[in-house]
Design a protein around this motif. Structure first.
Motif, PDB file in Angstrom:
ATOM      1  N   ARG A 228      10.822  73.357  99.892  1.00  0.00           N
ATOM      2  CA  ARG A 228      10.462  73.697 100.857  1.00  0.00           C
ATOM      3  C   ARG A 228       9.994  72.411 101.499  1.00  0.00           C
ATOM      4  O   ARG A 228       9.229  71.118 101.418  1.00  0.00           O
ATOM      5  N   PRO A 229      11.337  71.111 102.593  1.00  0.00           N
ATOM      6  CA  PRO A 229      11.692  69.938 102.398  1.00  0.00           C
ATOM      7  C   PRO A 229      10.845  69.458 103.307  1.00  0.00           C
ATOM      8  O   PRO A 229      11.076  67.905 103.672  1.00  0.00           O
ATOM      9  N   PHE A 230      10.658  70.581 104.124  1.00  0.00           N
ATOM     10  CA  PHE A 230       9.629  69.529 105.776  1.00  0.00           C
ATOM     11  C   PHE A 230       8.925  69.978 105.418  1.00  0.00           C
ATOM     12  O   PHE A 230       8.061  70.040 106.821  1.00  0.00           O
TER      13      PHE A 230
ATOM     14  N   PRO B  75      19.639  69.672 103.061  1.00  0.00           N
ATOM     15  CA  PRO B  75      18.768  70.993 102.099  1.00  0.00           C
ATOM     16  C   PRO B  75      18.984  72.028 103.167  1.00  0.00           C
ATOM     17  O   PRO B  75      19.607  73.549 102.496  1.00  0.00           O
ATOM     18  N   PHE B  76      20.449  72.207 104.354  1.00  0.00           N
ATOM     19  CA  PHE B  76      20.960  73.516 105.011  1.00  0.00           C
ATOM     20  C   PHE B  76      21.884  73.745 103.975  1.00  0.00           C
ATOM     21  O   PHE B  76      23.434  74.471 104.247  1.00  0.00           O
ATOM     22  N   ILE B  77      22.423  72.688 103.622  1.00  0.00           N
ATOM     23  CA  ILE B  77      23.982  73.019 102.784  1.00  0.00           C
ATOM     24  C   ILE B  77      23.254  73.234 100.984  1.00  0.00           C
ATOM     25  O   ILE B  77      24.040  74.229 100.379  1.00  0.00           O
ATOM     26  N   GLN B  78      22.455  72.287 100.960  1.00  0.00           N
ATOM     27  CA  GLN B  78      22.167  73.030  99.147  1.00  0.00           C
ATOM     28  C   GLN B  78      21.267  73.899  98.529  1.00  0.00           C
ATOM     29  O   GLN B  78      20.952  74.621  97.883  1.00  0.00           O
ATOM     30  N   LEU B  79      20.333  74.562 100.255  1.00  0.00           N
ATOM     31  CA  LEU B  79      19.136  75.604  99.154  1.00  0.00           C
ATOM     32  C   LEU B  79      19.907  76.834  99.579  1.00  0.00           C
ATOM     33  O   LEU B  79      20.845  76.663 100.405  1.00  0.00           O
ATOM     34  N   GLN B  80      19.978  77.308  98.538  1.00  0.00           N
ATOM     35  CA  GLN B  80      20.264  79.106  98.784  1.00  0.00           C
ATOM     36  C   GLN B  80      18.970  80.124  98.661  1.00  0.00           C
ATOM     37  O   GLN B  80      18.047  79.707  98.255  1.00  0.00           O
ATOM     38  N   GLY B  81      19.578  81.350  98.918  1.00  0.00           N
ATOM     39  CA  GLY B  81      17.787  82.194  98.270  1.00  0.00           C
ATOM     40  C   GLY B  81      17.823  82.416  99.358  1.00  0.00           C
ATOM     41  O   GLY B  81      17.070  82.009 100.676  1.00  0.00           O
ATOM     42  N   GLY B  82      15.994  82.593  99.161  1.00  0.00           N
ATOM     43  CA  GLY B  82      14.760  83.112  99.644  1.00  0.00           C
ATOM     44  C   GLY B  82      13.775  80.906 100.163  1.00  0.00           C
ATOM     45  O   GLY B  82      14.148  81.199 101.378  1.00  0.00           O
ATOM     46  N   ASP B  83      15.078  80.026 100.101  1.00  0.00           N
ATOM     47  CA  ASP B  83      15.160  78.781  99.848  1.00  0.00           C
ATOM     48  C   ASP B  83      15.510  77.977 101.300  1.00  0.00           C
ATOM     49  O   ASP B  83      14.781  78.026 102.426  1.00  0.00           O
TER      50      ASP B  83
ATOM     51  N   GLU C  69      15.676  78.228 106.840  1.00  0.00           N
ATOM     52  CA  GLU C  69      16.440  78.045 108.366  1.00  0.00           C
ATOM     53  C   GLU C  69      14.944  79.321 109.434  1.00  0.00           C
ATOM     54  O   GLU C  69      15.073  78.737 110.764  1.00  0.00           O
ATOM     55  N   GLN C  70      13.976  80.025 108.674  1.00  0.00           N
ATOM     56  CA  GLN C  70      12.785  80.721 109.794  1.00  0.00           C
ATOM     57  C   GLN C  70      12.013  79.230 110.645  1.00  0.00           C
ATOM     58  O   GLN C  70      11.523  79.415 111.406  1.00  0.00           O
ATOM     59  N   LYS C  71      12.047  77.759 109.412  1.00  0.00           N
ATOM     60  CA  LYS C  71      11.183  76.756 110.322  1.00  0.00           C
ATOM     61  C   LYS C  71      12.347  76.185 111.410  1.00  0.00           C
ATOM     62  O   LYS C  71      11.255  76.276 112.239  1.00  0.00           O
ATOM     63  N   LEU C  72      13.274  76.011 111.279  1.00  0.00           N
ATOM     64  CA  LEU C  72      14.317  76.108 112.324  1.00  0.00           C
ATOM     65  C   LEU C  72      13.606  76.285 113.575  1.00  0.00           C
ATOM     66  O   LEU C  72      13.770  76.080 114.535  1.00  0.00           O
ATOM     67  N   LEU C  73      13.547  78.068 113.462  1.00  0.00           N
ATOM     68  CA  LEU C  73      13.460  79.107 114.285  1.00  0.00           C
ATOM     69  C   LEU C  73      12.136  78.919 114.820  1.00  0.00           C
ATOM     70  O   LEU C  73      11.862  78.732 116.008  1.00  0.00           O
ATOM     71  N   ASP C  74      11.332  78.917 113.897  1.00  0.00           N
ATOM     72  CA  ASP C  74       9.963  78.403 114.717  1.00  0.00           C
ATOM     73  C   ASP C  74       9.704  77.123 115.489  1.00  0.00           C
ATOM     74  O   ASP C  74       8.973  77.161 116.277  1.00  0.00           O
ATOM     75  N   ASN C  75       9.748  75.978 114.606  1.00  0.00           N
ATOM     76  CA  ASN C  75      10.122  74.392 116.019  1.00  0.00           C
ATOM     77  C   ASN C  75      10.748  75.056 116.948  1.00  0.00           C
ATOM     78  O   ASN C  75       9.921  74.143 117.837  1.00  0.00           O
ATOM     79  N   ILE C  76      11.964  75.464 117.126  1.00  0.00           N
ATOM     80  CA  ILE C  76      12.851  76.036 118.524  1.00  0.00           C
ATOM     81  C   ILE C  76      11.542  76.365 119.411  1.00  0.00           C
ATOM     82  O   ILE C  76      11.395  75.947 120.722  1.00  0.00           O
ATOM     83  N   GLY C  77      10.616  77.049 118.591  1.00  0.00           N
ATOM     84  CA  GLY C  77      10.064  78.379 119.233  1.00  0.00           C
ATOM     85  C   GLY C  77       8.520  77.244 120.087  1.00  0.00           C
ATOM     86  O   GLY C  77       8.308  77.435 121.206  1.00  0.00           O
TER      87      GLY C  77
ATOM     88  N   THR D 111      31.075  73.367 107.140  1.00  0.00           N
ATOM     89  CA  THR D 111      31.833  73.679 108.317  1.00  0.00           C
ATOM     90  C   THR D 111      31.012  75.321 108.051  1.00  0.00           C
ATOM     91  O   THR D 111      30.665  75.914 109.611  1.00  0.00           O
ATOM     92  N   ALA D 112      30.679  75.981 106.994  1.00  0.00           N
ATOM     93  CA  ALA D 112      29.957  77.332 107.104  1.00  0.00           C
ATOM     94  C   ALA D 112      28.587  76.980 107.531  1.00  0.00           C
ATOM     95  O   ALA D 112      28.031  77.872 108.249  1.00  0.00           O
ATOM     96  N   MET D 113      27.929  75.915 107.470  1.00  0.00           N
ATOM     97  CA  MET D 113      27.058  76.468 107.535  1.00  0.00           C
ATOM     98  C   MET D 113      26.649  75.483 109.149  1.00  0.00           C
ATOM     99  O   MET D 113      25.389  76.310 110.079  1.00  0.00           O
ATOM    100  N   ILE D 114      27.823  75.044 110.026  1.00  0.00           N
ATOM    101  CA  ILE D 114      27.858  74.911 111.501  1.00  0.00           C
ATOM    102  C   ILE D 114      27.967  76.845 111.846  1.00  0.00           C
ATOM    103  O   ILE D 114      27.121  76.652 112.742  1.00  0.00           O
ATOM    104  N   SER D 115      28.824  77.327 111.020  1.00  0.00           N
ATOM    105  CA  SER D 115      29.078  78.496 111.577  1.00  0.00           C
ATOM    106  C   SER D 115      27.714  78.920 111.802  1.00  0.00           C
ATOM    107  O   SER D 115      27.430  80.080 112.130  1.00  0.00           O
ATOM    108  N   ARG D 116      27.024  78.944 110.210  1.00  0.00           N
ATOM    109  CA  ARG D 116      25.388  79.715 110.477  1.00  0.00           C
ATOM    110  C   ARG D 116      24.161  79.561 111.186  1.00  0.00           C
ATOM    111  O   ARG D 116      24.077  80.562 112.088  1.00  0.00           O
ATOM    112  N   LEU D 117      24.860  77.930 111.294  1.00  0.00           N
ATOM    113  CA  LEU D 117      23.487  77.545 112.917  1.00  0.00           C
ATOM    114  C   LEU D 117      23.802  77.887 114.167  1.00  0.00           C
ATOM    115  O   LEU D 117      23.006  78.093 114.680  1.00  0.00           O
ATOM    116  N   ALA D 118      24.944  78.084 114.177  1.00  0.00           N
ATOM    117  CA  ALA D 118      26.019  79.202 115.259  1.00  0.00           C
ATOM    118  C   ALA D 118      25.090  80.575 115.861  1.00  0.00           C
ATOM    119  O   ALA D 118      24.528  80.425 116.672  1.00  0.00           O
TER     120      ALA D 118
END
Length: 380
Positions: A18-20, A51-59, A64-72, A112-119
């Protein structure tokens, strides 16, 4: 909030799960309410891409949920959000230089895969007030400007297409090469992106000797020293002899310097001062640069409202940091943002609440400095 992710003590190349979640990542709710009330209409939220490249699975899902919550949180305040992919160098593998070193490498594929996922994630945000910036200040290690343009041009096309396949209509923020300044934008070929929902960004920190005074970046192309903290804007607002005397007095008062170090510091500081004075920075030079960006937009048939000055700023002076004097800082901010806005550009100030570049009040960290807000043309 989501930059410089916390690292594991036993392995500083790997992020915490949980890096942030550190105290410094906390959402400054009162400050952001005042920020929105002052007249700002969006936030540029910078992401440490590691972290968006390195972390996997539930982390990764939690991240990603942290990002969406912050945007909210920002949307609840009526603020739009530019999600800015912002490589930093604390883990060298995830620096912009490493990512762009080889466009056929697994690392670039992962980015590139990270960009696709974020988009894809952001496409699900239905507010209509979110955009994705593909990379902050792209730079290729040890390369000429022309090479920077070629390499980043190829990389940005790949990243744009990956994002567009994942999100057909998501606004994407593009930038020029070589740290994303005016010259990088001027050399960007926008033709592949004209029919895409894109914005175009440039950063503005000129002259660096003024905007970064009080810092020592240790870079030949970024002249700054902790002793050069009395530079005015415009350049001729203080007599040159007085500027030199102030610098010499600061160096002389530093008891940590021996005679040799003092002489070296003085020589370095005076080189910065001489360059600053000879460049002659004033409103006319800032206007020249804004006209250059406007000319690029016009010549490429790009509506000027698609241009965003994604970063601008100057260090401030407070109890924790000695940067530009407030009157000169406010004058610079007023000219730079005012001239940009007069040409139809959007703009974003770097940054909200740090000792160096922050625009919060020194005596009340939950409030935007009203004098800076006024200089920026905000409703405060």
């Amino acid at each position: 909030m989501m930059n410089w992710g916390a690292l594991r003590e036993d392995d500083p190349q790997r992020y915490l799960s949980r890096p942030f979640e550190q105290p410094r990542n906390a959402f400054p709710a009162a400050l952001m309410r005042d920020f929105a009330a002052s007249g700002f209409d969006f936030v540029r939220l910078t992401l440490d891409v590691g972290p968006f490249i390195q972390l996997q699975g539930g982390d990764k899902q939690a991240l990603e949920q942290k990002l969406l919550d912050n945007i909210g949180l920002f949307h609840e305040l009526g603020l739009g959000v530019i999600v800015d992919c912002h490589p930093v160098e604390q883990v060298p593998l995830y620096s912009a230089q490493s990512i762009l070193e080889n466009l056929e490498s697994p690392l670039f594929d992962q980015y590139t895969a990270m960009i696709s996922r974020l988009a894809s994630l952001l496409a699900g945000v239905r507010s209509g007030r979110v955009a994705l910036e593909l990379m902050n200040e792209p730079v290729v290690r040890d390369a000429s400007h022309r090479t920077q343009v070629f390499v980043w041009g190829a990389a940005q096309l790949v990243l744009h297409d990956a994002a567009r396949r994942a999100a057909a209509d998501l606004p994407l923020l593009l930038t020029g090469a070589d740290y994303g300044g005016v010259s990088g934008l001027d050399d960007l070929d926008p033709s592949p992106f004209l029919d895409s929902n894109t914005l175009f960004s440039f950063h503005y920190y000129l002259p660096l000797a003024f905007t970064h005074q009080g810092l020592d970046l240790g870079m030949e192309d970024a002249p700054a020293a902790p002793y050069v903290v009395d530079l005015p804007y415009p350049y001729d607002a203080v007599p040159p002899d007085e500027l030199a005397a102030r610098i010499d007095a600061r160096i002389a008062s530093d008891t940590a310097l021996d005679a040799s170090a003092r002489a070296k510091a003085r020589a370095h500081a005076h080189r910065i001062l001489d360059g600053f004075l000879s460049d002659g920075w004033d409103r006319d030079l800032v206007q020249r640069d804004m006209d250059r960006v406007a000319g690029w937009a016009d010549s490429n048939k790009i509506d000027r409202h698609r241009i965003v000055m994604g970063e601008c700023g100057a260090t401030g002076r407070n109890a924790r940091f000695t940067g530009a004097e407030p009157v000169y800082r406010r004058r610079w901010l007023s000219d730079v943002t005012g001239l940009a806005q007069a040409r139809g550009f959007g703009w974003s100030v770097w940054e909200i609440n740090t000792p160096e570049f922050g625009i919060q009040r020194s005596d009340d960290p939950d409030r935007i400095d009203p004098e800076i807000a006024t200089a920026l043309g905000m409703s405060a």
